[in-house]
Design an enzyme around this catalytic site. Structure first.
Site, PDB file in Angstrom:
ATOM      1  NE  ARG A  21     -12.271  23.875   9.394  1.00 58.85           N
ATOM      2  CZ  ARG A  21     -11.152  23.946   8.672  1.00 58.85           C
ATOM      3  NH1 ARG A  21      -9.980  23.740   9.232  1.00 58.85           N
ATOM      4  NH2 ARG A  21     -11.199  24.230   7.375  1.00 58.85           N
ATOM      5  CG  HIS A  51      -3.402  24.460 -12.381  1.00 59.78           C
ATOM      6  ND1 HIS A  51      -3.207  23.257 -11.735  1.00 59.78           N
ATOM      7  CD2 HIS A  51      -2.369  24.588 -13.255  1.00 59.78           C
ATOM      8  CE1 HIS A  51      -2.102  22.685 -12.183  1.00 59.78           C
ATOM      9  NE2 HIS A  51      -1.579  23.475 -13.112  1.00 59.78           N
ATOM     10  NE  ARG A 123     -40.128  12.107  -7.542  1.00 59.31           N
ATOM     11  CZ  ARG A 123     -41.214  11.596  -8.135  1.00 59.31           C
ATOM     12  NH1 ARG A 123     -41.466  11.896  -9.410  1.00 59.31           N
ATOM     13  NH2 ARG A 123     -42.031  10.801  -7.482  1.00 59.31           N
ATOM     14  CB  CYS A 156     -16.621  21.829   0.884  1.00 58.54           C
ATOM     15  SG  CYS A 156     -15.397  22.247   2.133  1.00 58.54           S
ATOM     16  CG  ASP A 179     -12.373  29.614  -0.312  1.00 59.92           C
ATOM     17  OD1 ASP A 179     -12.567  30.755  -0.774  1.00 59.92           O
ATOM     18  OD2 ASP A 179     -11.252  29.204   0.030  1.00 59.92           O
ATOM     19  CE1 TYR A 219     -11.868  31.055   5.664  1.00 64.41           C
ATOM     20  CE2 TYR A 219     -12.084  30.414   3.360  1.00 64.41           C
ATOM     21  CZ  TYR A 219     -12.146  30.098   4.713  1.00 64.41           C
ATOM     22  OH  TYR A 219     -12.498  28.826   5.101  1.00 64.41           O
ATOM     23  CB  SER A 273      -8.379  29.792   5.340  1.00 60.79           C
ATOM     24  OG  SER A 273      -8.227  31.170   5.081  1.00 60.79           O
TER      25      SER A 273
END
Length: 274
Positions: A21, A51, A123, A156, A179, A219, A273
């Site tokens: 994308r 961080h 579950r 994500c 990523d 990437y 990105s």
């Protein structure tokens, strides 16, 4: 965290070249799993500096149900700024879905805590951030999606499930898009921290954190950084110390967490990105 370096190496050696994308291009694999025993240290990557304030503040922000970046920016965390509107809005992203799914008052986090306390063998102890009703269009910008009532980005890390055995709480995260260089170390740390917090609230010990990825990618503009990281030797993992037990999962503060003996290699900068 040799497991994480093995993950990077596997993608580098086996990934196929794919478009994406953002237009950057990736090396991608489909399907990968890592397991971390939380009794053996906190899984914070040591082959580059992570961080910690960004990890902790983002998680607290998710748990608050907020979808505006003001809290993050007030605490010098700017990892979401690229996708926000001028007013700082991101639309119904993680926090909204966790705490008020589809705007219907369904607090998935509160429900999970209650189920762990009353029916730990269930579950069905899971949280989903994936809501097809608000998945953004790829044809318009994140900001335009927010104006239309959609989320700026689709989640994500889409779903996580808890599991109790031998009085230990384990968590498995399912991440549809990963990523590998920039995002995954944060995701591992964030959900491991959440597992510790939930365990404390439910009077359980911690077990495993299991990370499962779908489209796992490096990437093309991160290859040099990945090579640098793979050249480094992992150090001993730090230990997480939670300094108090708040009244609820929603009452933790940044100052409640101490990461002892976090020794690490220098940070490695890379462009995100968008």
């Amino acid at each position: 965290m040799r497991e994480y370096l093995n993950f990077l190496k596997y993608i580098k050696e086996n990934g196929v070249l794919k478009g994406d994308r953002t237009g950057t291009g990736t090396r991608s694999i489909f399907g990968y799993q890592m397991r971390f025993d939380l009794q053996k240290g906190f899984p914070l990557v040591t082959t580059k500096k992570i961080h910690i304030p960004s990890v902790v503040h983002e998680l607290l922000w998710f748990l608050s149900g907020s979808t505006n970046i003001k809290y993050l920016n007030d605490n010098n965390v700017r990892i979401w700024n690229e996708w926000a509107t001028v007013d700082g809005e991101l639309g119904p992203i993680y926090g909204k879905q966790w705490r008020d799914f589809n705007g219907q008052g369904i607090d998935q986090i509160a429900d999970v805590i209650q189920m762990l306390k009353t029916n730990p063998n269930s579950r069905r102890i899971l949280v989903s951030a994936w809501n097809p009703c608000v998945v953004p269009s790829e044809k318009i910008s994140p900001q335009e999606n927010v104006v239309k009532g959609n989320s700026a980005l689709p989640p994500c890390h889409a779903m996580f499930q808890f599991y109790v055995a031998n009085n230990k709480l384990s968590c498995m995260l399912t991440q549809r898009s990963a990523d590998a260089f920039l995002g995954v170390p944060f995701n591992i740390a964030s959900y491991s921290l959440l597992t510790h917090m939930v365990a404390q609230q439910c009077n359980l010990d911690v077990g495993e954190f299991i990370w499962s990825g779908g489209d796992c990618h490096i990437y093309n503009n991160h290859i040099e950084q990945v090579n640098e990281q793979l050249s480094r030797e992992p150090l001993a993992l730090p230990t997480l110390k939670i300094l108090r037990k708040p009244n609820s999962i929603f009452d933790y503060k940044y100052e409640d967490f101490e990461f002892e003996n976090y020794n690490h290699h220098p940070a490695i900068k890379a462009k995100i990105s968008v």
